[in-house]
Write a protein that holds these residues in place. Structure first.
Motif, mmCIF file in Angstrom:
data_model
loop_
_atom_site.group_PDB
_atom_site.id
_atom_site.type_symbol
_atom_site.label_atom_id
_atom_site.label_comp_id
_atom_site.label_asym_id
_atom_site.label_seq_id
_atom_site.Cartn_x
_atom_site.Cartn_y
_atom_site.Cartn_z
ATOM 1 N N VAL A 1 0.854 -1.177 -0.002
ATOM 2 C CA VAL A 1 0.059 -0.056 -0.098
ATOM 3 C C VAL A 1 0.840 1.167 -0.036
ATOM 4 O O VAL A 1 0.463 2.419 0.470
ATOM 5 N N VAL B 1 -4.244 -8.360 9.541
ATOM 6 C CA VAL B 1 -4.431 -8.287 7.950
ATOM 7 C C VAL B 1 -3.918 -9.572 7.297
ATOM 8 O O VAL B 1 -4.670 -10.200 6.229
ATOM 9 N N THR C 1 -5.807 -12.461 4.580
ATOM 10 C CA THR C 1 -5.543 -12.739 3.342
ATOM 11 C C THR C 1 -4.656 -14.054 2.905
ATOM 12 O O THR C 1 -4.749 -14.519 1.891
ATOM 13 N N LYS D 1 -7.259 0.588 8.629
ATOM 14 C CA LYS D 1 -7.813 1.296 7.465
ATOM 15 C C LYS D 1 -6.747 1.439 6.275
ATOM 16 O O LYS D 1 -7.198 1.224 5.274
ATOM 17 N N ILE D 2 -5.528 2.044 6.545
ATOM 18 C CA ILE D 2 -4.567 2.084 5.863
ATOM 19 C C ILE D 2 -4.331 0.707 4.835
ATOM 20 O O ILE D 2 -4.398 0.583 3.638
ATOM 21 N N LEU D 3 -4.380 -0.630 5.663
ATOM 22 C CA LEU D 3 -3.994 -1.965 4.864
ATOM 23 C C LEU D 3 -5.562 -2.349 4.551
ATOM 24 O O LEU D 3 -5.434 -3.775 4.241
ATOM 25 N N LYS D 4 -6.589 -1.629 4.594
ATOM 26 C CA LYS D 4 -8.091 -2.208 4.319
ATOM 27 C C LYS D 4 -8.363 -3.403 4.896
ATOM 28 O O LYS D 4 -8.819 -4.303 4.139
ATOM 29 N N TYR D 5 -8.317 -3.497 6.199
ATOM 30 C CA TYR D 5 -8.480 -4.860 6.969
ATOM 31 C C TYR D 5 -10.225 -4.968 6.694
ATOM 32 O O TYR D 5 -11.182 -4.175 6.559
ATOM 33 N N SER D 6 -10.534 -6.356 6.300
ATOM 34 C CA SER D 6 -11.553 -6.654 5.725
ATOM 35 C C SER D 6 -12.728 -6.883 6.807
ATOM 36 O O SER D 6 -13.868 -7.126 6.733
#
Length: 408
Positions: free
Chosen positions: A108, A169, A173, A320-325
């Motif tokens: 990211v 995270v 993934t 949030k930066i790492l787009k945690y789902s």
């Protein structure tokens, strides 16, 4: 200390490493291995600093240094290593997990480094971990006896939050971590050995309690805890899949954190070192371990809730930066975990915190910290009777009591 340096730690052992990492390497001019840490600064391993003067192909000289960690040759330590090889774990962390966590940020566009570079040594005769010497880059430990002030604590909490965020995270993934990281030391076959190790420490703490001001309010609960200490620690280690879980550093006390400063003494960078005891599970582990063991007395409790807020803000930012789902834990969720697993704070206060606060002494060793010899018992009493520890424990025990952390 010279007796602790194995005769196979020689210049030849480092030649392949030097050829690969020192541009223009010609030959080794001088080689010296010394103790890399004083007694009481590192318990779990023998730490060496290797200083090498290298001659380059143009005839110039260049100093190079590495840190090398080796296992104790004590029977008790060897037994422990058969069940949980902390050297295998740490090399796995440095060679696979840390690069994987850093790569999650790279994807990211964020550049974050979590620690030293690790190296392989061919023909090493025992387990080992070889690392770059961070001292060359100006990294050093803060004073463990004084404890971290607010500026240092906030930077460490930021780093832990960054690590925790990426480690969570990574599970979404790439799936679960390996068993050695899921269980840590808490494997069923380790239970008898851990029970034996903790017995002496627990009884010596109980013996010391009457010397603490106000001990009457918590002594009965402390005595009642002793027979079930290990059972409670194994319960703590079970992962609740309904909670927010991360890969804890697992040994986040002051000497396992290194700081780099600018010319004005301001903190530039923070690295975590000593990845021997990682454990997947609740964030309460790293938070209680760090905040109870390593912050200064004036801040330890008065700023505890504030520090959790600082940690949470950084955690949310990086998830949030790492787009945690998955759902991002609320500040309340983090506090609930700290209450639920509060008992772990007691084990930190009566374990690692005592070692952190002890004045330098030649009797500080792994053997004495966990042993039941006469020297071991004397050292443990020294831990629990130091004036500095007394000041901390006299305020922490009522705090733990009032939070329900001493409840069965």
């Amino acid at each position: 200390m010279a007796s602790k340096i194995p005769d196979w730690v020689t210049a030849e052992l480092f030649e392949d490493l030097l050829k690969a990492n020192v541009e223009g390497f010609s030959k080794v001019k001088s080689f010296k291995a010394d103790s890399g840490s004083a007694a009481g600064e590192n318990y779990a391993t023998i730490m060496l600093r290797v200083n090498i003067e290298v001659e380059l192909q143009d005839g110039k000289s260049k100093p190079v240094s590495y840190m090398v960690k080796l296992p104790h040759q004590l029977e008790m330590f060897q037994e422990m290593m058969k069940r949980t090889n902390i050297f295998d774990i740490e090399r796995t962390m440095y060679n696979q997990v840390v690069p994987e966590i850093e790569a999650i940020y790279e994807e990211v566009g964020v550049d974050i480094t979590f620690g030293a570079r690790s190296y392989d040594l061919k023909n090493a005769k025992t387990d080992y971990v070889a690392l770059e010497d961070l001292g060359v880059k100006g990294f050093k430990n803060a004073n463990r006896l004084e404890g971290f002030d607010q500026a240092h604590t906030e930077r460490v909490l930021q780093k832990l939050a960054q690590w925790h965020a990426a480690s969570a995270v990574r599970v979404t993934t790439k799936g679960s971590y390996t068993d050695i990281l899921l269980d840590g030391l808490y494997k069923e076959e380790n239970r008898p050995m851990m029970t034996e190790m903790m017995k002496g420490i627990g009884s010596n703490f109980v013996k010391s309690c009457p010397t603490y001001e106000g001990y009457e309010v918590f002594i009965d609960k402390v005595k009642a805890l002793q027979p079930v200490l290990i059972d409670k620690m194994f319960d703590f280690a079970k992962v609740d899949p309904m909670e927010f879980n991360v890969l804890n550093h697992g040994d986040s006390w002051s000497n396992n954190i290194m700081f780099q400063y600018d010319a004005f003494g301001k903190i530039k960078e923070v690295y975590l070192v000593d990845y021997q005891l990682p454990k997947y599970g609740t964030v309460a582990q790293d938070l209680l371990y760090f905040l109870i063991s390593s912050t200064k007395l004036e801040d330890k409790l008065s700023k505890f809730d504030y520090y959790i807020k600082v940690y949470h803000e950084n955690l949310v930012e990086h998830l949030k930066i790492l787009k945690y789902s998955k759902p991002i834990p609320s500040l309340r969720d983090i506090h609930l975990a700290l209450f639920k697993y509060g008992f772990f704070g007691y084990t930190v206060a009566t374990g690692v915190m005592a070692a952190v606060l002890l004045d330098p002494t030649d009797t500080a060793s792994f053997e004495n910290f966990v042993g039941d010899t006469e020297a071991g018992l004397a050292f443990q009493m020294q831990l629990f009777n130091s004036p500095r520890f007394r000041k901390h424990i006299q305020v922490i025990m009522p705090w733990l009591l009032n939070r329900g952390a001493l409840d069965m």
